[in-house]
Design a protein around this motif. Structure first.
Motif, short mmCIF file in Angstrom:
data_model
loop_
_atom_site.label_atom_id
_atom_site.label_comp_id
_atom_site.label_asym_id
_atom_site.label_seq_id
_atom_site.Cartn_x
_atom_site.Cartn_y
_atom_site.Cartn_z
N LYS A 30 3.31 1.00 7.13
CA LYS A 30 3.60 2.34 6.60
C LYS A 30 3.50 3.40 7.69
O LYS A 30 4.31 4.32 7.75
N HIS A 34 6.62 5.85 8.93
CA HIS A 34 6.59 7.31 8.95
C HIS A 34 6.73 7.87 10.36
O HIS A 34 7.32 8.94 10.54
N HIS A 51 6.53 15.95 5.35
CA HIS A 51 6.13 14.86 4.44
C HIS A 51 5.58 13.68 5.24
O HIS A 51 4.51 13.16 4.92
N THR A 54 2.17 14.52 6.76
CA THR A 54 1.11 14.46 5.76
C THR A 54 0.76 13.01 5.43
O THR A 54 -0.41 12.65 5.33
N ARG A 55 1.78 12.17 5.26
CA ARG A 55 1.54 10.75 4.96
C ARG A 55 0.80 10.07 6.12
O ARG A 55 -0.08 9.25 5.90
N GLU A 57 -1.30 11.42 8.21
CA GLU A 57 -2.70 11.85 8.16
C GLU A 57 -3.46 11.10 7.06
O GLU A 57 -4.57 10.62 7.28
N THR A 58 -2.83 10.98 5.90
CA THR A 58 -3.46 10.27 4.77
C THR A 58 -3.68 8.80 5.10
O THR A 58 -4.75 8.24 4.82
N LEU A 59 -2.68 8.17 5.70
CA LEU A 59 -2.79 6.76 6.06
C LEU A 59 -3.85 6.54 7.14
O LEU A 59 -4.57 5.55 7.11
N SER A 60 -3.95 7.46 8.08
CA SER A 60 -4.96 7.36 9.13
C SER A 60 -6.36 7.46 8.53
O SER A 60 -7.27 6.71 8.92
N GLU A 61 -6.54 8.38 7.59
CA GLU A 61 -7.83 8.51 6.91
C GLU A 61 -8.16 7.24 6.12
O GLU A 61 -9.30 6.77 6.14
N ALA A 62 -7.17 6.69 5.44
CA ALA A 62 -7.38 5.45 4.69
C ALA A 62 -7.76 4.32 5.63
O ALA A 62 -8.65 3.51 5.32
N TYR A 65 -11.36 4.65 6.65
CA TYR A 65 -12.23 4.32 5.52
C TYR A 65 -12.29 2.80 5.33
O TYR A 65 -13.37 2.23 5.10
#
Length: 100
Positions: A30, A34, A51, A54-55, A57-62, A65
């Protein structure tokens, strides 16, 4: 008329190293998608890539985690249960100015 489908892509209990392979394979694909989308839109079309940004950044945080969860599972000699369902909905195409 909406039509909905569900598929189990991942299901099972995994050792931390195996869970990492499965999860990071999905996330990295993913992230690569992107990154390519963002680059393509900027270079070829000079389009906004907010978009994809933002994706990413979200995927990097996931990803961060998940690394922590895998480390914790390793330290505590635990396994990870993963259930990954993908849901696909077929929708009528919305009208846009281009379609008119």
């Amino acid at each position: 008329m909406e039509k909905e489908y569900q598929f189990k892509l991942v299901e099972g209990q995994f050792a931390p190293s195996e869970a990492g392979k499965v999860l990071f394979s999905l996330i990295n694909n993913k992230i690569n998608y992107h990154n390519l989308e963002k680059f393509s839109n900027q270079i070829r079309f000079e389009e906004d890539s907010s978009h994809s940004k933002t994706r990413l950044e979200t995927l990097s945080e996931a990803s961060d985690y998940i690394k922590d969860l895998i480390s914790e599972a390793s330290l505590k000699n635990m396994e990870l249960k993963i259930e990954g369902v993908i849901q696909i909905v077929l929708l009528p195409k919305s009208k846009t100015e281009v379609d008119v």
